[in-house]
Design an enzyme around this catalytic site. Structure first.
Site, PDB file in Angstrom:
ATOM      1  N   SER A 148       0.833  -1.199   0.000  1.00 26.89           N
ATOM      2  CA  SER A 148       0.000   0.000   0.000  1.00 26.89           C
ATOM      3  C   SER A 148       0.873   1.256   0.000  1.00 26.89           C
ATOM      4  O   SER A 148       1.694   1.437  -0.887  1.00 26.89           O
ATOM      5  CB  SER A 148      -0.962  -0.048   1.197  1.00 26.89           C
ATOM      6  OG  SER A 148      -2.020   0.873   1.017  1.00 26.89           O
ATOM      7  N   ASP A 278      -9.563  -6.039  -4.585  1.00 33.80           N
ATOM      8  CA  ASP A 278      -9.114  -4.860  -3.828  1.00 33.80           C
ATOM      9  C   ASP A 278     -10.088  -3.704  -4.041  1.00 33.80           C
ATOM     10  O   ASP A 278     -10.303  -3.269  -5.174  1.00 33.80           O
ATOM     11  CB  ASP A 278      -7.708  -4.470  -4.299  1.00 33.80           C
ATOM     12  CG  ASP A 278      -7.043  -3.442  -3.385  1.00 33.80           C
ATOM     13  OD1 ASP A 278      -7.765  -2.718  -2.672  1.00 33.80           O
ATOM     14  OD2 ASP A 278      -5.803  -3.372  -3.394  1.00 33.80           O
ATOM     15  N   HIS A 306      -7.611  -5.817  -0.348  1.00 38.70           N
ATOM     16  CA  HIS A 306      -6.420  -4.975  -0.200  1.00 38.70           C
ATOM     17  C   HIS A 306      -5.470  -5.499   0.875  1.00 38.70           C
ATOM     18  O   HIS A 306      -4.259  -5.350   0.758  1.00 38.70           O
ATOM     19  CB  HIS A 306      -6.852  -3.542   0.146  1.00 38.70           C
ATOM     20  CG  HIS A 306      -5.720  -2.564   0.176  1.00 38.70           C
ATOM     21  ND1 HIS A 306      -5.022  -2.214  -0.963  1.00 38.70           N
ATOM     22  CD2 HIS A 306      -5.152  -1.869   1.205  1.00 38.70           C
ATOM     23  CE1 HIS A 306      -4.080  -1.342  -0.647  1.00 38.70           C
ATOM     24  NE2 HIS A 306      -4.143  -1.108   0.656  1.00 38.70           N
TER      25      HIS A 306
END
Length: 337
Positions: A148, A278, A306
């Site tokens: 991320s 995601d 995610h």
């Protein structure tokens, strides 16, 4: 019943009751303390040791296991509002003889937080480079992993300091434009239009908002007790002002597409792992990276969101190990040719 025997049972019962009552009290009254104990226990169980490193007046907090050897060390960069312990679920499935380093990102957990610090993606990459130099991790090129926000930083790091790394794993990285808006991006736009940008979905302040965030980040629906949700919120609330400041920094024009702006400079063999479902960062970002990085291996995980590290830790660990084994084999073949 003999009095001595009765006393023995009373003492034994009392001895067992104390930790049980302490656990119940912690669960009901101080769930955040229980969460901290949980991480402490798993660090110990997995052999991860916590250390600090200083660069001038700046302090980095990190955990590590193993020592540098013939195989590359692995440095792991966590995502927005997380901390070094988020990697424990993957560490569990990695060999104990691998040298692993998990660092708290700038401003997070035990690493220095300063209003004067540069929290842009470029600024964070510079700080991580300082950390690497502090612990002399770049004596030999290492494998860099980021997820991320940490994936955005990792990609920029690979572009800016190519001599430091031998290979790269990006897990659902931020910093890329997308042809398809994710659910999270749509929510942000709605909040901007209604001028309620302070209600960022990734910064919960109530158990209900925490439950919504978990649903947003995960494809798998975890059944989390209300007390644990409360504990997760309690741990985060003191840091929410910082998280808001950081979030606005990394979605600013200077940082929003940092990985995209730097990806053509990445020369290290790169692995991209992305959850197909995601809802935070659309999976189409994987093809963007694949088209720009020469030696890029893409793995799309079905039925995964995610939070790849939490949802599919064993699979992720295996993919990283297989990638490193492939690179090691290719390197050996080159030497023998």
């Amino acid at each position: 019943m003999d009095l001595d025997v009765l006393n023995m049972f009373v003492i034994a019962g009392g001895t067992l009751a104390i930790p049980i009552l302490a656990f119940v009290a912690s669960f009901l009254l101080w769930p955040s303390a229980l969460i901290r104990i949980y991480y402490w226990y798993w660090r110990r169980a997995l052999g991860m040791q916590v250390r600090y490193a200083n660069y001038d007046d700046y302090q980095f907090c990190y955990s590590y296991r193993g020592r540098p050897g013939y195989r590359p060390s692995i440095l792991m960069l966590h995502g927005f509002s997380a901390h070094k312990d988020m990697w424990l679920s993957i560490v569990k499935f990695l060999p104990k003889n691998l040298h692993l380093v998990c660092v708290d990102m700038p401003g997070h957990e035990g690493t220095t937080r300063s209003d004067l610090d540069d929290y842009s993606i470029i600024g964070q990459a510079k700080r991580i480079h300082q950390f690497v130099e502090c612990i002399k991790l770049n004596r030999r090129p290492f494998h860099l992993v980021g997820t991320s926000m940490g994936g955005n930083v990792a990609g920029v790091y690979a572009a800016q300091y190519p001599e430091d790394i031998c290979s790269l794993t990006l897990i659902c990285p931020a910093g890329l434009p997308s042809t398809t808006d994710s659910k999270f991006i749509k929510q942000l736009r709605e909040l901007q239009e209604s001028e309620r940008i302070d209600r960022i979905p990734l910064i919960p302040s109530t158990p209900e908002e925490m439950a919504d965030m978990l649903k947003l980040c995960s494809y798998v629906r975890f059944k989390v007790p209300q007390q644990i949700l409360q504990g997760l919120v309690d741990v985060r609330i003191p840091h929410n002002d910082f998280y808001r400041k950081l979030f606005l920094e990394i979605v600013d024009e200077k940082s929003r597409h940092s990985l995209h702006e730097n990806m053509s400079k990445i020369r290290a063999p790169t692995q991209v792992i992305w959850g197909k479902q995601d809802q935070v960062l659309d999976v189409s970002g994987a093809s963007v990276l694949a088209s720009a990085i020469p030696d890029c291996h893409v793995y799309i995980l079905e039925n995964c969101g995610h939070s790849v590290v939490v949802e599919r830790p064993r699979k992720t660990a295996n993919l990283i190990l297989e990638f490193l084994a492939l690179l090691y084999s290719m390197d050996n073949n080159k030497k023998q040719a």
